[in-house]
Write an enzyme that holds these catalytic residues in place. Sequence first.
Site: not given
Ligand code: ATP
Length: 335
Positions: A204, A120, A201
């Site tokens: 968001k 990040k 992965k």
């Molecule tokens: P950012 O990329 O901005 O960090 P994010 O998409 O990783 O956001 P988070 O708010 O960090 O989202 O994650 C919320 C939940 O979703 C956490 O439990 C995280 O482990 C899960 N998660 C996030 N991305 C994935 C993914 N690609 N596959 C499975 N689980 C995910």
Amino acid sequence: MEMESKKKKTIFSGVAPSGNIHIGNYLGAIKQWVKIQESGEFRTIFCVVDEHAITVPQDPEKLRAKIMEVAALYLAVGIDPEKSLIFIQSHVSEHAELGWILNTITPLGELQRMTQFKDKSQKQKSILAGLFNYPTLMAADILLYQTNLVPVGEDQLQHIELTRTLAKKFNAQFGETFVIPEPMINKTGARIMGLDNPENKMSKSAESPNNYIALLDSPETIRKKIKVAVTDSGSEIKYDREKKPAVSNLLTIYSLFAEKPIEEIEKEYEGKGYAEFKKDLAEVIIEGLSPLQAKYKEFENNPDAVMAILKKGAEKAKETASRTMSEVREKIGFV
Ligand code: ATP
Ligand code: LTN
């Protein structure tokens, strides 16, 4: 009844109200939460972690809307305030308070190792101290409620490991205070990859919206995004993480939404091409999301009801959180 609830293990998890909640968040974490809640075996607590969202700059008006959106999404997927605690992190000031105290026992080196921070911070013009300290606040979230299990996606494992380290350190230094939590990770879906790049992965904060399918994407958007999703060379619909990472990811998504084993889907598409598979996949996702999208509309149109649920949730959360904090303050020698 009281005796029974005392024996239940505690589950805690949360999502930050930043960016668009996507099917990775859903399949990796949130969908599990509902199953866990429905099992009736646990005390379940789900939090909208707004204090984590501000570890990167946020526009106040957009943040306000996102917080309500995430809360409404929790309710729309089936988190039931009669069965689970649902609240906003900043409504329970103990999170920030314990986060600070944990910072004072966290070695700098531990935070420097965190891969989420490394990823990040690369995307930020100016790296804020809050982003660096993000994992200690997450540890506070978990430890405040004497959590046993934390259902999250695979990317959060390192943060939970740090939480365990901090809990053990605090307990060793000041006496038994915190339960040592454990991660709870799905066998499949714990790491959904980006549609535009199966090496990373789904995220968001991805630059392109073609990276993810948001839970609130319209059917047309979903069809379009699946159509342009990256595939691999060859034409076979076959699960092979090494040789066919993109198709394997799409198969995982299909399997989780259709609740069918991957082998069965592979058989169905024997001799068929990517175009046909993708067309059907889009429909499977649309169908899978449509009940929650309909429910979401109900909550979106009724923000007062959502806020009332969140306020009640925060009051109840505070009961446990303040108990833990009194103990912590006493143990570390505050008067
Ligand atoms: P950012 O990329 O901005 O960090 P994010 O998409 O990783 O956001 P988070 O708010 O960090 O989202 O994650 C919320 C939940 O979703 C956490 O439990 C995280 O482990 C899960 N998660 C996030 N991305 C994935 C993914 N690609 N596959 C499975 N689980 C995910
Ligand atoms: N860091 C988590 C969100 C989060 C969380 C938590 C998850 C903040 N506090 C406590 C589980 C338990 C993420 O998904 N990025």
